[in-house]
Design a protein around this motif. Structure first.
Motif, PDB file in Angstrom:
ATOM      1  N   ASP A 183      39.624  28.770  32.112  1.00  0.00           N
ATOM      2  CA  ASP A 183      40.380  29.207  33.283  1.00  0.00           C
ATOM      3  C   ASP A 183      41.601  30.017  32.870  1.00  0.00           C
ATOM      4  O   ASP A 183      41.980  30.978  33.557  1.00  0.00           O
ATOM      5  CB  ASP A 183      40.813  27.991  34.109  1.00  0.00           C
ATOM      6  N   ALA A 184      42.220  29.653  31.755  1.00  0.00           N
ATOM      7  CA  ALA A 184      43.422  30.353  31.297  1.00  0.00           C
ATOM      8  C   ALA A 184      43.118  31.785  30.881  1.00  0.00           C
ATOM      9  O   ALA A 184      44.010  32.642  30.882  1.00  0.00           O
ATOM     10  CB  ALA A 184      44.056  29.592  30.132  1.00  0.00           C
ATOM     11  N   LEU A 185      41.861  32.053  30.522  1.00  0.00           N
ATOM     12  CA  LEU A 185      41.480  33.400  30.089  1.00  0.00           C
ATOM     13  C   LEU A 185      41.076  34.301  31.254  1.00  0.00           C
ATOM     14  O   LEU A 185      40.898  35.504  31.070  1.00  0.00           O
ATOM     15  CB  LEU A 185      40.315  33.318  29.092  1.00  0.00           C
ATOM     16  N   GLN A 186      40.916  33.725  32.438  1.00  0.00           N
ATOM     17  CA  GLN A 186      40.487  34.516  33.584  1.00  0.00           C
ATOM     18  C   GLN A 186      41.493  35.618  33.917  1.00  0.00           C
ATOM     19  O   GLN A 186      41.116  36.759  34.204  1.00  0.00           O
ATOM     20  CB  GLN A 186      40.297  33.605  34.808  1.00  0.00           C
ATOM     21  N   LEU A 232      39.538  38.999  35.288  1.00  0.00           N
ATOM     22  CA  LEU A 232      38.509  38.453  36.167  1.00  0.00           C
ATOM     23  C   LEU A 232      39.070  37.761  37.399  1.00  0.00           C
ATOM     24  O   LEU A 232      38.308  37.440  38.318  1.00  0.00           O
ATOM     25  CB  LEU A 232      37.625  37.473  35.387  1.00  0.00           C
ATOM     26  N   SER A 233      40.364  37.510  37.421  1.00  0.00           N
ATOM     27  CA  SER A 233      40.970  36.874  38.592  1.00  0.00           C
ATOM     28  C   SER A 233      41.969  37.839  39.227  1.00  0.00           C
ATOM     29  O   SER A 233      42.525  38.711  38.547  1.00  0.00           O
ATOM     30  CB  SER A 233      41.663  35.566  38.195  1.00  0.00           C
ATOM     31  N   GLN A 257      39.001  49.550  41.617  1.00  0.00           N
ATOM     32  CA  GLN A 257      38.333  48.714  40.625  1.00  0.00           C
ATOM     33  C   GLN A 257      39.293  48.301  39.507  1.00  0.00           C
ATOM     34  O   GLN A 257      40.011  49.130  38.944  1.00  0.00           O
ATOM     35  CB  GLN A 257      37.144  49.453  40.017  1.00  0.00           C
ATOM     36  N   ARG A 258      39.244  47.040  39.171  1.00  0.00           N
ATOM     37  CA  ARG A 258      40.058  46.470  38.094  1.00  0.00           C
ATOM     38  C   ARG A 258      39.454  46.849  36.746  1.00  0.00           C
ATOM     39  O   ARG A 258      38.226  46.858  36.571  1.00  0.00           O
ATOM     40  CB  ARG A 258      40.093  44.950  38.254  1.00  0.00           C
ATOM     41  N   LEU A 259      40.308  47.150  35.776  1.00  0.00           N
ATOM     42  CA  LEU A 259      39.840  47.480  34.440  1.00  0.00           C
ATOM     43  C   LEU A 259      39.756  46.229  33.579  1.00  0.00           C
ATOM     44  O   LEU A 259      40.623  45.354  33.638  1.00  0.00           O
ATOM     45  CB  LEU A 259      40.785  48.488  33.772  1.00  0.00           C
ATOM     46  N   VAL A 260      38.711  46.153  32.760  1.00  0.00           N
ATOM     47  CA  VAL A 260      38.529  45.060  31.805  1.00  0.00           C
ATOM     48  C   VAL A 260      38.242  45.674  30.436  1.00  0.00           C
ATOM     49  O   VAL A 260      38.237  46.895  30.273  1.00  0.00           O
ATOM     50  CB  VAL A 260      37.379  44.122  32.247  1.00  0.00           C
ATOM     51  N   LEU A 307      45.987  43.361  42.914  1.00  0.00           N
ATOM     52  CA  LEU A 307      44.819  43.868  42.210  1.00  0.00           C
ATOM     53  C   LEU A 307      43.690  42.847  42.305  1.00  0.00           C
ATOM     54  O   LEU A 307      43.891  41.664  42.027  1.00  0.00           O
ATOM     55  CB  LEU A 307      45.146  44.122  40.729  1.00  0.00           C
ATOM     56  N   PRO A 308      42.489  43.279  42.663  1.00  0.00           N
ATOM     57  CA  PRO A 308      41.365  42.337  42.743  1.00  0.00           C
ATOM     58  C   PRO A 308      40.886  41.961  41.347  1.00  0.00           C
ATOM     59  O   PRO A 308      41.136  42.684  40.373  1.00  0.00           O
ATOM     60  CB  PRO A 308      40.303  43.135  43.498  1.00  0.00           C
ATOM     61  N   GLY A 309      40.191  40.866  41.255  1.00  0.00           N
ATOM     62  CA  GLY A 309      39.547  40.520  40.002  1.00  0.00           C
ATOM     63  C   GLY A 309      38.280  41.348  39.814  1.00  0.00           C
ATOM     64  O   GLY A 309      37.637  41.737  40.777  1.00  0.00           O
TER      65      GLY A 309
END
Length: 229
Positions: free
Chosen positions: A74-77, A82-83, A143-146, A214-216
């Motif tokens: 959860d801490a990495l989301q 992703l969150s 769109q969120r960047l990953v 910002l959306p996940g």
């Protein structure tokens, strides 16, 4: 002999074009329309995938036997994008110049069509500067960047996560506004872009935002290609 060669050239041209105008760009227009249509379909599939991923996450949580491991996941989301993320930040808007733009500075050459559009490296330069300025999260358009995001431009359109966008391009970042602005000012890539802004009238606008939401990221996360450098 001259008439014979001319006839041969006409036959080759007709055979190559199959009866269509070789200088007609209708085929490239069809390709662009196809890409846009596929992008719209990808947007629908992304939303469906996001819903399915939430269902999988809920089912997975119900079977977790190690709460500490789940807490680490959860801490990495957040850092992974992703969150959802909210907070102060800024937006950067990049825009093509008018197609009939001319040089605005004496002594500068007149622009070509290539000089009047926002390029892939311009968007990448802004994004990299924002990350360097300590951005907690970055979004292009909606769109969120990953880590696996790739910015690609085809002509004057942007392709991101299989979806197609036209200018103006809006890039949003959550973080310390002063640090983000300094990073933009210090970026060589952004400076190169702003020289074209001054010379030919491309658009560049930076605006502070008290609150950004910002959306996940909900798209696929599979890494398609990687190379050790």
């Amino acid at each position: 002999m001259v008439f014979g060669l001319a006839g041969l050239l006409f036959w080759i041209s007709a055979n190559t074009s199959h009866g269509v105008n070789l200088r007609n760009d209708s085929q490239s227009m069809e390709y662009r329309d196809l890409v846009r249509k596929q992008g719209q379909q990808n947007a629908v599939l992304d939303r469906d995938l996001g819903g399915l991923r939430e269902d999988v996450d809920d089912l997975t949580r119900g079977q977790v036997t190690d709460p500490e491991a789940q807490a680490r996941v959860d801490a990495l989301q957040g850092p992974s994008g992703l969150s959802p993320l909210s907070g102060p930040g800024l937006t950067v808007t990049l825009m093509d110049a008018p197609p009939d733009a001319t040089a605005k500075i004496p002594g500068v050459r007149q622009p070509t069509a290539d000089d009047l559009v926002v390029h892939q490296q311009d968007i990448q330069g802004v994004v990299n500067a924002l990350w360097a300025g300590g951005a907690q999260g970055v979004q292009i358009m909606d769109q969120r960047l990953v880590a696996t995001s790739a910015v690609r431009c085809v002509g004057n359109t942007l392709i991101l996560h299989g979806r197609v966008y036209s200018p103006p391009y809006v890039i949003s970042a959550v973080g310390d506004v002063d640090k983000l602005r300094r990073a933009l000012d210090d970026s060589e890539s952004v400076y190169n872009y702003t020289t074209y802004v001054t010379a030919y009238g491309l658009g560049y606008k930076v605006e502070d935002r008290k609150q950004l939401n910002l959306p996940g990221y909900t798209g696929p996360l599979d890494l398609q290609y990687a190379k050790v450098s």
